[in-house]
Design an enzyme around this catalytic site. Structure first.
Site, PDB file in Angstrom:
ATOM      1  N   CYS A 163      18.940  38.960  42.604  1.00 16.36           N
ATOM      2  CA  CYS A 163      18.535  38.319  43.852  1.00 16.36           C
ATOM      3  C   CYS A 163      19.347  38.761  45.080  1.00 16.36           C
ATOM      4  O   CYS A 163      19.139  39.840  45.586  1.00 16.36           O
ATOM      5  CB  CYS A 163      18.553  36.800  43.649  1.00 16.36           C
ATOM      6  SG  CYS A 163      17.484  35.924  44.817  1.00 16.36           S
ATOM      7  N   GLU A 173      15.243  34.976  37.880  1.00 15.39           N
ATOM      8  CA  GLU A 173      16.634  34.499  37.956  1.00 15.39           C
ATOM      9  C   GLU A 173      16.733  33.026  37.508  1.00 15.39           C
ATOM     10  O   GLU A 173      15.814  32.242  37.784  1.00 15.39           O
ATOM     11  CB  GLU A 173      17.107  34.606  39.417  1.00 15.39           C
ATOM     12  CG  GLU A 173      18.535  34.169  39.639  1.00 15.39           C
ATOM     13  CD  GLU A 173      18.944  34.152  41.120  1.00 15.39           C
ATOM     14  OE1 GLU A 173      18.056  34.145  42.004  1.00 15.39           O
ATOM     15  OE2 GLU A 173      20.163  34.141  41.377  1.00 15.39           O
ATOM     16  N   LYS A 205      26.020  37.950  38.226  1.00 12.47           N
ATOM     17  CA  LYS A 205      25.672  38.143  39.643  1.00 12.47           C
ATOM     18  C   LYS A 205      26.946  38.329  40.472  1.00 12.47           C
ATOM     19  O   LYS A 205      27.870  37.501  40.404  1.00 12.47           O
ATOM     20  CB  LYS A 205      24.894  36.922  40.138  1.00 12.47           C
ATOM     21  CG  LYS A 205      24.330  37.063  41.541  1.00 12.47           C
ATOM     22  CD  LYS A 205      23.496  35.820  41.876  1.00 12.47           C
ATOM     23  CE  LYS A 205      22.762  35.927  43.189  1.00 12.47           C
ATOM     24  NZ  LYS A 205      21.926  34.736  43.447  1.00 12.47           N
TER      25      LYS A 205
END
Ligand SMILES: O=C(O)CCC(=O)C(=O)O
Length: 261
Positions: free
Chosen positions: A146, A43, A112
């Site tokens: 994540c 990430e 994200k």
């Protein structure tokens, strides 16, 4: 069908994109030299969590990253799940993944969706609103980033459209690495899919990162754990295993969505 995946468990230089692009290029070349079919990056590999510097260092419209990944995919004939990078789009900043096939074509993007308040992401970034689905190296796949890992409902929402590999690029701190492993194994088991999860190593101003990039089979077994050092690690995924797992326990068919609120 078997595929060799490479996991780029890298240290990331905080706020220094040039150094990070160079290191990433070396990791992609190393994976191609090892005849990997797919490489997965961590990430925010361009900037790390230098969120207060994004105005100066975020990639404008992701253009630099897209050219970079496309060229390296084509030159090295390797499929790339591009982890994520900090980009500027319009007046906002995003934590964004680009996925390239080995001909250099962009086949997927993902912003994200769940921003991580503990690292102040919600103060600096705008959240994505869309699922990611793509077929990479002939495999129906989906990608998350994540903190998305903590939302099984989001992973399921995406996976129910069909995903044989779930990718999780991350910067997941050492202090919660036990949770990382357990949740990744759970996402693999409940969605009857392979999980390929790439974490960084090193430190930034607030956190310490100890890797443990993982490849997990659809029964939740850890096929490969990259340990705690900076390295590109490798694992083979055998897609034949999916039918063995999904046949006797057809969880997607047995769902009762009318009861889920
Ligand atoms: O959920 C966690 O514990 C870590 C999440 C995180 O570090 C992130 O989303 O960047």
């Amino acid at each position: 069908m078997k595929r060799k995946v490479a996991l780029a468990q890298m240290d990331i230089q905080l706020g220094l994109p040039e150094a990070n692009y160079q290191k990433t290029a070396r990791a992609i070349k190393a994976a191609a030299d090892h005849h990997a079919d797919i490489i997965v990056l961590p990430e925010m590999w361009n900037t790390g969590y230098a969120l207060n510097k994004l105005k100066d260092i975020a990639d404008n419209n992701g253009q630099k990253t897209q050219q970079f990944l496309s060229k390296l995919a084509l030159e090295n004939k390797i499929n790339i799940v591009g982890g994520s990078v900090a980009i500027r789009r319009g007046t906002s900043f995003y934590n964004t993944s680009y996925i390239y096939d080995q001909t250099g074509q962009l086949i997927g993007t993902y912003d994200k969706v769940h921003l991580f308040g503990l690292m102040d992401e919600n103060q600096y970034l705008k959240a994505g609103v869309k699922e990611s689905h793509f077929a990479l190296a002939g495999i129906p796949s989906a990608s998350f980033i994540c903190y998305d890992l903590r939302f099984p409902e989001w992973v399921r929402t995406t996976a129910r459209h069909g995903a044989d590999i779930l990718y999780f690029p991350a910067e997941w701190p050492s202090s919660r690495i036990k949770q990382w492993k357990i949740m990744l194994q759970s996402r693999a088991i409940e969605n009857q899919a392979f999980v390929v999860a790439v974490n960084r190593v090193g430190t930034d101003l607030d956190n310490d990162f100890n890797g443990h990039s993982l490849v997990i089979d659809p029964l939740g077994n850890i096929i490969s754990d990259a340990g705690e050092e900076e390295r590109v690690s490798y694992a083979e995924v055998d897609l034949e295993k999916l039918a063995e797992v999904r046949g006797p326990i057809p969880v997607f068919k047995d769902r009762r969505p009318e009861l889920y609120h």
